[in-house]
Design an enzyme around this catalytic site. Structure first.
Site, mmCIF file in Angstrom:
data_model
loop_
_atom_site.group_PDB
_atom_site.id
_atom_site.type_symbol
_atom_site.label_atom_id
_atom_site.label_comp_id
_atom_site.label_asym_id
_atom_site.label_seq_id
_atom_site.Cartn_x
_atom_site.Cartn_y
_atom_site.Cartn_z
ATOM 1 N N CYS A 146 0.817 -1.231 0.000
ATOM 2 C CA CYS A 146 0.000 0.000 0.000
ATOM 3 C C CYS A 146 0.843 1.270 0.000
ATOM 4 O O CYS A 146 0.329 2.360 -0.274
ATOM 5 C CB CYS A 146 -0.938 -0.002 1.192
ATOM 6 S SG CYS A 146 -1.899 -1.510 1.305
ATOM 7 N N HIS B 297 -3.458 6.890 2.661
ATOM 8 C CA HIS B 297 -3.843 5.602 2.085
ATOM 9 C C HIS B 297 -5.178 5.194 2.710
ATOM 10 O O HIS B 297 -5.370 5.323 3.922
ATOM 11 C CB HIS B 297 -2.765 4.562 2.387
ATOM 12 C CG HIS B 297 -3.232 3.155 2.175
ATOM 13 N ND1 HIS B 297 -3.849 2.761 1.008
ATOM 14 C CD2 HIS B 297 -3.213 2.056 2.989
ATOM 15 C CE1 HIS B 297 -4.161 1.478 1.096
ATOM 16 N NE2 HIS B 297 -3.805 1.039 2.289
ATOM 17 N N ASN C 215 -10.138 -0.715 0.002
ATOM 18 C CA ASN C 215 -8.680 -0.551 0.080
ATOM 19 C C ASN C 215 -8.076 -1.052 -1.242
ATOM 20 O O ASN C 215 -8.111 -2.243 -1.528
ATOM 21 C CB ASN C 215 -8.176 -1.371 1.278
ATOM 22 C CG ASN C 215 -6.675 -1.316 1.462
ATOM 23 O OD1 ASN C 215 -5.931 -0.990 0.542
ATOM 24 N ND2 ASN C 215 -6.216 -1.665 2.650
HETATM 25 O O1 UT7 Z 1 -3.760 -1.607 3.743
HETATM 26 C C1 UT7 Z 1 -2.806 -1.494 4.747
HETATM 27 C C2 UT7 Z 1 -2.598 -2.743 5.518
HETATM 28 N N1 UT7 Z 1 -3.786 -3.206 6.150
HETATM 29 C C3 UT7 Z 1 -4.282 -2.635 7.241
HETATM 30 O O2 UT7 Z 1 -3.799 -1.636 7.716
HETATM 31 C C4 UT7 Z 1 -5.470 -3.327 7.838
HETATM 32 C C5 UT7 Z 1 -5.793 -2.769 9.152
HETATM 33 N N2 UT7 Z 1 -6.805 -3.524 9.835
HETATM 34 C C6 UT7 Z 1 -8.142 -3.373 9.660
HETATM 35 O O3 UT7 Z 1 -8.583 -2.624 8.804
HETATM 36 C C7 UT7 Z 1 -9.049 -4.084 10.617
HETATM 37 O O4 UT7 Z 1 -8.260 -4.761 11.562
HETATM 38 C C8 UT7 Z 1 -10.053 -5.064 9.976
HETATM 39 C C9 UT7 Z 1 -11.132 -4.298 9.238
HETATM 40 C C10 UT7 Z 1 -9.345 -6.005 9.028
HETATM 41 C C11 UT7 Z 1 -10.753 -5.898 11.045
HETATM 42 O O5 UT7 Z 1 -11.404 -5.035 11.956
HETATM 43 P P1 UT7 Z 1 -11.155 -5.184 13.527
HETATM 44 O O6 UT7 Z 1 -12.011 -4.179 14.160
HETATM 45 O O7 UT7 Z 1 -9.696 -5.113 13.777
HETATM 46 O O8 UT7 Z 1 -11.733 -6.621 13.806
HETATM 47 P P2 UT7 Z 1 -11.025 -7.875 14.505
HETATM 48 O O9 UT7 Z 1 -10.105 -8.539 13.565
HETATM 49 O O10 UT7 Z 1 -10.498 -7.471 15.856
HETATM 50 O O11 UT7 Z 1 -12.250 -8.810 14.752
HETATM 51 C C12 UT7 Z 1 -13.315 -8.456 15.659
HETATM 52 C C13 UT7 Z 1 -14.443 -9.450 15.471
HETATM 53 C C14 UT7 Z 1 -13.961 -10.910 15.492
HETATM 54 O O12 UT7 Z 1 -14.973 -11.685 16.107
HETATM 55 P P3 UT7 Z 1 -14.855 -12.128 17.669
HETATM 56 O O13 UT7 Z 1 -13.553 -12.890 17.747
HETATM 57 O O14 UT7 Z 1 -14.798 -10.841 18.414
HETATM 58 O O15 UT7 Z 1 -16.061 -12.919 17.865
HETATM 59 C C15 UT7 Z 1 -13.911 -11.274 14.025
HETATM 60 O O16 UT7 Z 1 -14.078 -12.645 13.803
HETATM 61 O O17 UT7 Z 1 -15.059 -9.255 14.206
HETATM 62 C C16 UT7 Z 1 -15.094 -10.493 13.483
HETATM 63 N N3 UT7 Z 1 -14.997 -10.197 12.059
HETATM 64 C C17 UT7 Z 1 -16.074 -9.959 11.299
HETATM 65 N N4 UT7 Z 1 -17.391 -9.949 11.590
HETATM 66 C C18 UT7 Z 1 -18.236 -9.661 10.582
HETATM 67 C C19 UT7 Z 1 -13.879 -10.084 11.293
HETATM 68 N N5 UT7 Z 1 -14.221 -9.778 10.031
HETATM 69 C C20 UT7 Z 1 -15.582 -9.699 10.007
HETATM 70 C C21 UT7 Z 1 -16.514 -9.422 9.000
HETATM 71 N N6 UT7 Z 1 -17.825 -9.410 9.341
HETATM 72 N N7 UT7 Z 1 -16.155 -9.149 7.740
#
Ligand code: UT7
Length: 328
Positions: A115, A255, A285
């Site tokens: 990115c 970004h 993204n």
């Molecule tokens: O492009 C540059 C490099 N990339 C980044 O910088 C990415 C940065 N990270 C992010 O954008 C976020 O971490 C994500 C959008 C990928 C994920 O969001 P988050 O708020 O960090 O969620 P998480 O991974 O902490 O997950 C929280 C919960 C989990 O469930 P439990 O364990 O709390 O029951 C996940 O399983 O959300 C769940 N989850 C979802 N639920 C519904 C993860 N993805 C989804 C989804 N829909 N698509």
């Protein structure tokens, strides 16, 4: 050797017509429009159709930028194509773009910095122009990430989209253009966003394909914190070098990784939301393409005027990050 100032003199953008909405994803994985919108800010992302590939969008974006710069493709000295989703492993997508454009005087290559690719590319082009090695540089961020997305993995498939943005860099008058750039990386974060299979370490085989090892894997939650910290730090570094503060920034174009990352970085820098550009709702993204697409939209919407201080900042897989401060 010269001593010129370099600046972005024109931009262009292109993306597939095809769109994947949050409602579409609700039918593919266990997710919801509400979760995607509140956790990422994304409402839809463009997705390439079968037969569409990275250089196709790169060439369209580049043609716009070349036309707007009113230059001939033969005047371009270097083409830098930032991508992690090239047309093919060999030759570089940069060379394929060069042939399509008829920019036969240019050195062309790909740049892999995820990115942060566009910010890395601008940094290299800036140096080449400053020292007189290039008069015009074409820097492109182009991705068809959806080819590497596992549509059974809800933690990645809701994020990524396809598109391309391009910029022509050239000599600008004293006191304008790129004031400061910084690029950084830390390979200790390599496995937080990666595609393990398909290279020389784990060559493609029936087994790697069955295991989906060619798809992107991401530990998004861990990357989130590093992204916020790194983008903030590197933005402060370039602003300091440009002898400016966050108050002087007319437009912050980060970004587009996640709306919550953008908000957190802007908040830490002290740039209010009116001075922050976001298009993540419409594009998701798009990795290296996100900043040049956003810049092109900002110009079209007249969000940037001559002499405005514009701040670009990125963070991506690698990990890589960087920032550019420029006076438009
Ligand atoms: O492009 C540059 C490099 N990339 C980044 O910088 C990415 C940065 N990270 C992010 O954008 C976020 O971490 C994500 C959008 C990928 C994920 O969001 P988050 O708020 O960090 O969620 P998480 O991974 O902490 O997950 C929280 C919960 C989990 O469930 P439990 O364990 O709390 O029951 C996940 O399983 O959300 C769940 N989850 C979802 N639920 C519904 C993860 N993805 C989804 C989804 N829909 N698509």
């Amino acid at each position: 050797m010269g001593n010129f100032n370099a600046g972005i003199i024109s931009t262009g953008r292109a993306y597939p017509e095809g769109v994947l909405t949050n409602a579409d994803l609700e039918r593919m994985v266990e997710t919801s429009d509400e979760w995607i919108k509140t956790r990422t800010g994304i409402e839809q992302r463009h997705r390439a159709a079968e037969g569409e590939y990275t250089s196709m969008f790169a060439v369209r974006a580049a043609r716009q930028a070349i036309e707007r710069a009113r230059i001939d493709p033969m005047e371009i000295d270097v083409i830098i194509c930032a991508t992690v989703s090239p047309d093919q492993i060999l030759p570089s997508t940069g060379c394929l773009i060069q042939a399509e454009l008829g920019a036969h005087n240019a050195a062309a290559f790909d740049l892999v910095a995820a990115c942060s690719g566009f910010v890395y590319g601008v940094t290299i082009a800036n140096q080449m122009i400053r020292c007189g090695q290039a008069k015009y540089a074409l820097v492109i961020g182009a991705e068809v990430l959806t080819r590497y997305v596992d549509y059974t993995d809800r933690s990645t498939c809701v994020i990524f989209g396809d598109g391309a943005g391009a910029a022509i860099l050239g000599q600008v008058e004293e006191g304008r253009g790129i004031l400061a750039t910084r690029i950084r990386s830390d390979g200790r974060f390599a496995e937080q966003l990666f595609s393990p299979g398909g290279g020389t370490r784990i060559p493609t085989s029936t087994a790697t394909l069955e295991q989906g090892m060619h798809f992107f894997k991401m530990r998004g939650n861990e990357l989130f914190k590093v992204a916020v910290r790194s983008m903030t730090e590197v933005s402060i570094e370039v602003l300091t070098e440009a002898k400016a503060t966050a108050n002087d920034v007319k437009l912050f174009v980060p970004h587009q990784a996640n709306q919550r990352i953008t908000d957190a970085v802007a908040d830490r820098l002290g740039v209010d939301s009116a001075r922050v550009y976001s298009n993540i709702a419409m594009h998701g993204n798009t990795s290296s393409a996100s900043i040049p697409i956003a810049l092109d939209e900002c110009i079209e919407q007249e969000r940037i005027a001559k002499n405005d201080l514009v701040l670009l900042a990125s963070f991506g897989g690698g990990a890589t990050w960087g920032a550019v401060a420029l006076k438009w």
